[in-house]
Design an enzyme around this catalytic site. Sequence first.
Site, short mmCIF file in Angstrom:
data_model
loop_
_atom_site.label_atom_id
_atom_site.label_comp_id
_atom_site.label_asym_id
_atom_site.label_seq_id
_atom_site.Cartn_x
_atom_site.Cartn_y
_atom_site.Cartn_z
N GLU A 227 -9.17 4.30 -1.96
CA GLU A 227 -7.96 4.09 -2.76
C GLU A 227 -8.32 3.41 -4.06
O GLU A 227 -9.40 2.87 -4.23
CB GLU A 227 -6.96 3.18 -2.01
CG GLU A 227 -6.57 3.69 -0.63
CD GLU A 227 -5.34 2.99 -0.07
OE1 GLU A 227 -4.63 2.30 -0.81
OE2 GLU A 227 -5.11 3.13 1.14
N LYS B 195 -4.58 -2.18 10.39
CA LYS B 195 -5.01 -2.30 9.00
C LYS B 195 -5.13 -3.75 8.52
O LYS B 195 -5.74 -3.98 7.48
CB LYS B 195 -4.03 -1.54 8.09
CG LYS B 195 -4.11 -0.02 8.30
CD LYS B 195 -3.25 0.74 7.36
CE LYS B 195 -3.35 2.23 7.56
NZ LYS B 195 -4.29 2.89 6.65
N ASP C 28 0.84 -1.19 0.00
CA ASP C 28 0.00 0.00 0.00
C ASP C 28 0.88 1.25 0.00
O ASP C 28 1.72 1.42 0.89
CB ASP C 28 -0.92 -0.01 1.23
CG ASP C 28 -2.12 0.89 1.05
OD1 ASP C 28 -2.41 1.28 -0.09
OD2 ASP C 28 -2.76 1.21 2.07
N GLN D 47 -4.06 2.34 15.39
CA GLN D 47 -2.96 2.80 14.54
C GLN D 47 -2.08 3.81 15.26
O GLN D 47 -0.86 3.73 15.24
CB GLN D 47 -3.54 3.42 13.26
CG GLN D 47 -2.48 3.87 12.26
CD GLN D 47 -3.09 4.41 10.97
OE1 GLN D 47 -4.31 4.43 10.81
NE2 GLN D 47 -2.25 4.85 10.07
N THR E 33 -9.01 -5.79 4.06
CA THR E 33 -8.89 -4.84 2.96
C THR E 33 -9.87 -5.30 1.89
O THR E 33 -9.88 -6.49 1.55
CB THR E 33 -7.46 -4.83 2.38
OG1 THR E 33 -6.55 -4.45 3.41
CG2 THR E 33 -7.34 -3.87 1.20
N ARG F 208 -8.19 3.76 13.67
CA ARG F 208 -7.31 4.91 13.95
C ARG F 208 -6.73 4.91 15.35
O ARG F 208 -5.60 5.36 15.55
CB ARG F 208 -8.08 6.22 13.73
CG ARG F 208 -8.64 6.38 12.34
CD ARG F 208 -7.53 6.43 11.31
NE ARG F 208 -8.10 6.58 9.97
CZ ARG F 208 -7.39 6.43 8.86
NH1 ARG F 208 -6.11 6.11 8.92
NH2 ARG F 208 -7.95 6.57 7.69
N GLU G 216 -9.93 12.41 8.07
CA GLU G 216 -9.72 13.72 7.46
C GLU G 216 -11.01 14.53 7.43
O GLU G 216 -11.03 15.71 7.78
CB GLU G 216 -9.20 13.54 6.03
CG GLU G 216 -7.87 12.82 5.94
CD GLU G 216 -7.64 12.24 4.55
OE1 GLU G 216 -7.38 13.03 3.63
OE2 GLU G 216 -7.74 11.01 4.38
N ASP H 86 -8.99 0.53 2.24
CA ASP H 86 -7.99 0.21 3.26
C ASP H 86 -8.58 0.54 4.64
O ASP H 86 -8.29 1.58 5.23
CB ASP H 86 -6.74 1.05 2.96
CG ASP H 86 -5.66 0.92 4.02
OD1 ASP H 86 -5.63 -0.11 4.71
OD2 ASP H 86 -4.85 1.86 4.16
N GLU I 62 -10.52 4.05 3.95
CA GLU I 62 -9.69 4.91 3.12
C GLU I 62 -10.00 4.60 1.66
O GLU I 62 -9.93 3.45 1.23
CB GLU I 62 -8.19 4.69 3.40
CG GLU I 62 -7.78 5.15 4.79
CD GLU I 62 -6.26 5.21 4.98
OE1 GLU I 62 -5.53 4.58 4.18
OE2 GLU I 62 -5.81 5.87 5.94
N HIS J 125 -4.07 13.71 1.13
CA HIS J 125 -4.29 12.85 2.30
C HIS J 125 -3.11 12.96 3.26
O HIS J 125 -3.29 13.07 4.48
CB HIS J 125 -4.46 11.39 1.86
CG HIS J 125 -4.38 10.40 2.98
ND1 HIS J 125 -5.35 10.28 3.96
CD2 HIS J 125 -3.42 9.47 3.29
CE1 HIS J 125 -5.01 9.32 4.81
NE2 HIS J 125 -3.84 8.82 4.42
#
Lengths: 442, 442
Positions: free
Chosen positions: A218, A270, A144, A257, A274, A254, A391, A250, A216, A151
């Site tokens: 992607e 993560k 990844d 993480q 996926t 948080r 975000e 993804d 996320e 971002h």
Amino acid sequence: MIELDATHDPKRTSWVDSANAPDTDFPIQNLPFGIFSSDLIAPAVSRHFGIAIGASVFDVTRAKQLGLLEGLAAKAADLASAGTLNELFAQGRAPSRELRKQVSALLDDKSAEGERARALREQLLYPVSACELHLPTAVGNYTDFYSGIHHAIAAGSLLTPENPLPANYKWVPIAYHGRASSVRPSGTQIRRPHGQQGGAADRAPTFGPSQRLDFELEMGFYVGAGNALGEPVPVAQAGDYIVGFSLLNDWSARDVQRWEMFPLGPFLSKNFGTSVSPWVVTADALAPFRMPAMTRPASDPQPLPYLHDPVDQRHGGIDVDLSVKLSTDAMRAAGLPATQIIHSNAQYLYWTPAQMLAHHTSGGCDLLPGDLIGTGTISGPTRDQLSSLLELTFGGTQPVTLPNGEQRAFLQDGDEITFHGRCQRAGFVTIGFGSCVGRIVA
Amino acid sequence: MIELDATHDPKRTSWVDSANAPDTDFPIQNLPFGIFSSDLIAPAVSRHFGIAIGASVFDVTRAKQLGLLEGLAAKAADLASAGTLNELFAQGRAPSRELRKQVSALLDDKSAEGERARALREQLLYPVSACELHLPTAVGNYTDFYSGIHHAIAAGSLLTPENPLPANYKWVPIAYHGRASSVRPSGTQIRRPHGQQGGAADRAPTFGPSQRLDFELEMGFYVGAGNALGEPVPVAQAGDYIVGFSLLNDWSARDVQRWEMFPLGPFLSKNFGTSVSPWVVTADALAPFRMPAMTRPASDPQPLPYLHDPVDQRHGGIDVDLSVKLSTDAMRAAGLPATQIIHSNAQYLYWTPAQMLAHHTSGGCDLLPGDLIGTGTISGPTRDQLSSLLELTFGGTQPVTLPNGEQRAFLQDGDEITFHGRCQRAGFVTIGFGSCVGRIVA
């Protein structure tokens, strides 16, 4: 590298009616590859090679059996007989390109080949609703990247506001190795992961369900021929090693993480899952939608020579409109449709797929056919283009309000996230990626 | 979990003479598993399942064909017919345990089974020098932990001397996903990788051959039955998911690593190659050498409940003496043997293999049979136990002097690194891991 041919002809239409609808993702100009099974096939457990056409799946495996494919296209069908596309992709882009050409002719409503295939349609076409779509390849390795600069700035602003972008960002296409085993096709439910949260130097962490579960947005791309260990792929050739693209989610915890990732990067935050959309939109189908790579401000450094390719700079980007929709248990109970919360575009990637692939191999690392590579979260410069909840809600401090009045800072159980991607350009027929869907369960 | 039986009996000796030599790694008490091919087997390309015994390889595949194995052990041999141990490991530890028991009897110089096998020795035994040793499994996923606390302190001291150990270290078994595709068996040459070096916020990086090429002394372990996505393995059962152990060299380009790794961890600095010793020393063979997990200072936190298992605390550690030897082109030209530069022991791991495996699955990540997990660099508390050149030379500032007067801060082309591992305990026969060798080429 960018070649247009009859498969891109906007005047070509299909005898599969649903493929001619203006809102379909899968007109005859697309023809993405996938692996499916169906109760309509005997035995139902067998996995066939399919191509999406309108609301149907065209059975490539059966087309070969019926003698409708020849030469390299027939070989392409045979290479997928194990029920994955790895062996086909291992042969590079040529067999896939030839297969797409022949299937385009077979589905054409004005060709002799099309007439022949249409007569056999009962044996060749299944409604997609009667098919189960699987991972297109056995993903041996998943990497990844972090190529969405908006971002990186948005995420960095939350952690280190005085210096949001890492010093290496404009030099290094940053990436980490993801977990291959937990890649799943769209539709697979995502179990909320447990993990350590809230720790700090002076405070004990706790262990429990993630409270800051996120997605996320992607894109993913699939490796074709691969390279031998110790033999890097030059950036000028890297595009030929990419067979096709999909959407990729993804999923990220948080809170886990933030606590776990220093110094070696994300791990449990993560690797619980996926999601990828099941259709591989070929690089050939995307040819009309290539665009120059992201324009670097004059103050940004030029890529180092091993990442610099003038051709890639002209065609390295892809114009894919991306969207994220959310639906909640309460919304569905009230009969409300999913609501769009994000709109972005793949053109915001700072590094091109070719640069990512060349960088990946530049130290000698070998890529295997069918390996999956994610671009990183594709946020854009405006508020509604921030492509994760982290975000969009500024670290959870500004929740999103949904049509029924509910608010979301992070994902709740029952929330369903759907990605879409569409390519539009004047003079061409719009193509799409289908959807990448996942629902959170406790 | 720790069971001793006749296979550990120190009085048992073998009719394979070399297995009774005091310095062999492979006495009859060991019997590690591997995959080999040999010109002595027809066809030479076929891969057989082998067990190391003294200076020979016992052909398990052939033993099954000859009717020497029965029940679960015969099934174990069949499960390796694809030329990898993945399918065998997928069945958990029981078939491997039974196979080791029956092969122990077949190689015993005092048993009836041994007499029978000995009569067939021409068909069953090959000199290891006539065999090529392959990866024991097709490594679907490779994860590398950071469980050597002395390494973490030494490495951290070089980067952030005021706070060498990350705040999460004593809570989280830190790990990252490594690159599965570039794992290679001992003996494979390592090409010096190119990469970006020397960058900083105000300085452009350059791209070229790594100038700070290093090794890391680790152990690896192989996943047995695996777990389904979303179904964590409790720490009390985690040991049953580990079939066996090997030596592992996590080759590292320090200059590339330093520049690329913020914020997502190491990538190109490690994915150009990882070496493993070819023999899987089974958890069963290691039973006599288990020991309590590393004693935590009273000021350290206790593991969170999901990582706490009283049984694992008693037997979670392994007493494996580890050594690193270096030989250079000049040393070999002068007829000098490799010189030992490091001596360490697996007992210095802060987290046990069971804790690592339980943590890995705690968020739901699925482990697949045959997956490889590295422990992280196993440094000890003293100077000669610093198990990478980065640590041993204090970031390259205090080079090591070799017997011929050469100095090494980092690895030069032609340098060869050899790891050994041995388990000794009073009342038991010493067993070893063989070697993990790699030579640097330009």
